[in-house]
Scaffold this motif. Sequence first.
Motif, mmCIF file in Angstrom:
data_model
loop_
_atom_site.group_PDB
_atom_site.id
_atom_site.type_symbol
_atom_site.label_atom_id
_atom_site.label_comp_id
_atom_site.label_asym_id
_atom_site.label_seq_id
_atom_site.Cartn_x
_atom_site.Cartn_y
_atom_site.Cartn_z
ATOM 1 N N CYS A 1 0.829 -1.207 0.000
ATOM 2 C CA CYS A 1 0.000 0.000 0.000
ATOM 3 C C CYS A 1 0.861 1.253 0.000
ATOM 4 O O CYS A 1 2.023 1.235 0.432
ATOM 5 N N ASN A 2 0.262 2.355 -0.472
ATOM 6 C CA ASN A 2 0.941 3.656 -0.531
ATOM 7 C C ASN A 2 -0.051 4.757 -0.203
ATOM 8 O O ASN A 2 -1.233 4.669 -0.549
ATOM 9 N N LEU A 3 0.449 5.807 0.432
ATOM 10 C CA LEU A 3 -0.343 7.012 0.638
ATOM 11 C C LEU A 3 0.405 8.178 0.017
ATOM 12 O O LEU A 3 1.606 8.360 0.242
ATOM 13 N N PHE A 4 -0.315 8.969 -0.794
ATOM 14 C CA PHE A 4 0.259 10.138 -1.442
ATOM 15 C C PHE A 4 -0.495 11.389 -0.997
ATOM 16 O O PHE A 4 -1.735 11.397 -0.960
ATOM 17 N N LYS A 5 0.242 12.436 -0.669
ATOM 18 C CA LYS A 5 -0.347 13.739 -0.371
ATOM 19 C C LYS A 5 -0.332 14.568 -1.646
ATOM 20 O O LYS A 5 0.720 14.732 -2.276
ATOM 21 N N ILE A 6 -1.502 15.083 -2.034
ATOM 22 C CA ILE A 6 -1.618 15.865 -3.262
ATOM 23 C C ILE A 6 -1.788 17.338 -2.895
ATOM 24 O O ILE A 6 -2.705 17.699 -2.162
ATOM 25 N N THR A 7 -0.883 18.167 -3.377
ATOM 26 C CA THR A 7 -0.936 19.599 -3.081
ATOM 27 C C THR A 7 -1.023 20.407 -4.372
ATOM 28 O O THR A 7 -0.644 19.935 -5.451
ATOM 29 N N PHE A 8 -1.518 21.634 -4.232
ATOM 30 C CA PHE A 8 -1.644 22.539 -5.369
ATOM 31 C C PHE A 8 -1.080 23.894 -4.960
ATOM 32 O O PHE A 8 -1.584 24.528 -4.024
ATOM 33 N N ALA A 9 -0.041 24.334 -5.646
ATOM 34 C CA ALA A 9 0.597 25.610 -5.344
ATOM 35 C C ALA A 9 1.283 26.133 -6.593
ATOM 36 O O ALA A 9 1.835 25.356 -7.381
ATOM 37 N N GLY A 10 1.228 27.442 -6.768
ATOM 38 C CA GLY A 10 1.886 28.052 -7.925
ATOM 39 C C GLY A 10 1.344 27.571 -9.247
ATOM 40 O O GLY A 10 2.071 27.511 -10.246
ATOM 41 N N GLY A 11 0.065 27.195 -9.256
ATOM 42 C CA GLY A 11 -0.575 26.749 -10.495
ATOM 43 C C GLY A 11 -0.248 25.325 -10.892
ATOM 44 O O GLY A 11 -0.581 24.909 -12.007
ATOM 45 N N ALA A 12 0.395 24.557 -9.995
ATOM 46 C CA ALA A 12 0.773 23.184 -10.344
ATOM 47 C C ALA A 12 0.437 22.228 -9.206
ATOM 48 O O ALA A 12 0.451 22.600 -8.023
ATOM 49 N N PHE A 13 0.163 20.980 -9.569
ATOM 50 C CA PHE A 13 -0.107 19.926 -8.606
ATOM 51 C C PHE A 13 1.169 19.139 -8.330
ATOM 52 O O PHE A 13 2.042 19.011 -9.196
ATOM 53 N N LYS A 14 1.242 18.585 -7.121
ATOM 54 C CA LYS A 14 2.383 17.766 -6.744
ATOM 55 C C LYS A 14 1.891 16.582 -5.930
ATOM 56 O O LYS A 14 1.047 16.728 -5.050
ATOM 57 N N ALA A 15 2.417 15.395 -6.240
ATOM 58 C CA ALA A 15 2.099 14.191 -5.475
ATOM 59 C C ALA A 15 3.344 13.770 -4.695
ATOM 60 O O ALA A 15 4.389 13.476 -5.282
ATOM 61 N N GLU A 16 3.231 13.754 -3.371
ATOM 62 C CA GLU A 16 4.352 13.394 -2.506
ATOM 63 C C GLU A 16 4.001 12.127 -1.724
ATOM 64 O O GLU A 16 2.960 12.067 -1.062
ATOM 65 N N GLU A 17 4.851 11.109 -1.803
ATOM 66 C CA GLU A 17 4.582 9.870 -1.088
ATOM 67 C C GLU A 17 4.765 10.070 0.409
ATOM 68 O O GLU A 17 5.811 10.530 0.868
ATOM 69 N N VAL A 18 3.734 9.705 1.184
ATOM 70 C CA VAL A 18 3.774 9.792 2.640
ATOM 71 C C VAL A 18 4.333 8.508 3.225
ATOM 72 O O VAL A 18 5.165 8.525 4.125
#
Length: 433
Positions: free
Chosen positions: A294-311
């Motif tokens: 299993c994996n958990l990803f945090k999805i953020t939106f800043a500066g007009g772009a999305f980012k997926a960071e693995e938790v």
Amino acid sequence: MNKPVSNSVKQTINTTTNMLRPSLLSTSLFFTVTSLISTAAGDWPQWQGPHRDSVSTETGLLQQWPAGGPPLIWKATALGGGYSTPSIAAGRIYGMSYRGEDEMVWALDDAAGRQIWVSRTGPAERGVGYPEGPRATPTLDGDLLYTLGAGGNLACLETASGKLRWQKSFKQDFGGRMMSGWGYSESPLVDGDKLVCTPGALKGTIIALNKKTGDLIWQSKGFTDKSAYSSLIIAEIGGVRQYIQLTDASVAGVAADDGRLLWRAPRKGETAVIPTPIFYDNHVYVTSGYRVGCNLFKITFAGGAFKAEEVYAGKDMQNHHGGVVRIGEYLYGHSDSKGWICQEFKTGKVVWQNPGVGKGSVGYADGHLYLRSEGSKGTIALVAATPEGYKEQGRFDQPDRSRQNSWPHPVIANGKLYLRDQDLLLCYDVKKK
């Protein structure tokens, strides 16, 4: 216990679709995103219920089952082979199956399980891994329903009569590709005027069609993974509505308005990637079997772009295809490595584990988990949904088990529990008196 009503379902083919020939003529929605499927409270109109999260809105249900399980209301037989989980709305039940050399869609009366209509949508494409029939759940939307066959036959039918409105082929019309050879298993997603699904084509993994006509609206841009066996969910992140999908290569979000790729996190799956993603509090949780985890990803939106960071990434939850349900800050599901577990959503920490009923699927209603074993006895258990420990409130063995694995998920709707097992459908009364 109420006396069961046995219904041998007749195999009469709807005359409006009997002319169709094999040449095709043409599963979390989370609580802050509203499903646009037209349905009534208590219904189960699509894969994993009203919000695609395996959570029933039912209340006033039995908090403990009597010995032998809840009362059986009726039993429908001769439905045809398949693993399709039923959908329920407006007093009717809808499902899919193979009958002989035909792939069929059928509607039953919810009161007694009697057949209302049955329609042919194409040939029974018997691949090596799916000889028993289709596995996708019909999606209901007002007076229309949408089905996907194992061979990629996408169909729109009228709920009243089973009359075919339009039909498309994932392979012929969109160049569809699968990660492995067990046939398409996704359940189509309705969102507003769009029908969204995952052919897995080189031109774009995901497509959006006009739900009334089947005309292509868009095909995903920048996202070209093959299709796995998972079903799409809807989320809203940074004010952008998007569809999230899990494949054998990644988990990704595409914009609902035009299909452009918003974010993508590489995540290698093996053999068959099946469970539906879970979205909660700007995090996406995914799991699959075959020793992946299993994996958990945090999805953020800043500066007009999305980012997926693995938790986190771990092996504690290796869910094959029975699904995982989130209740509050905790996840519940069966792991091939540990049995039934309760896992903290944000950390991945295992709170408890128990063999339970063995490997199987899960649903939730009114404070309880409904566990269904895929094994030879098809045991069903009612378990308190609490991180305090595994607490069973009753269990029973499914009668009239087929020789196949009982892969359809339990459905809890309108005070009833529904269990599909190949050509059999059982309906139980779980309403508190």
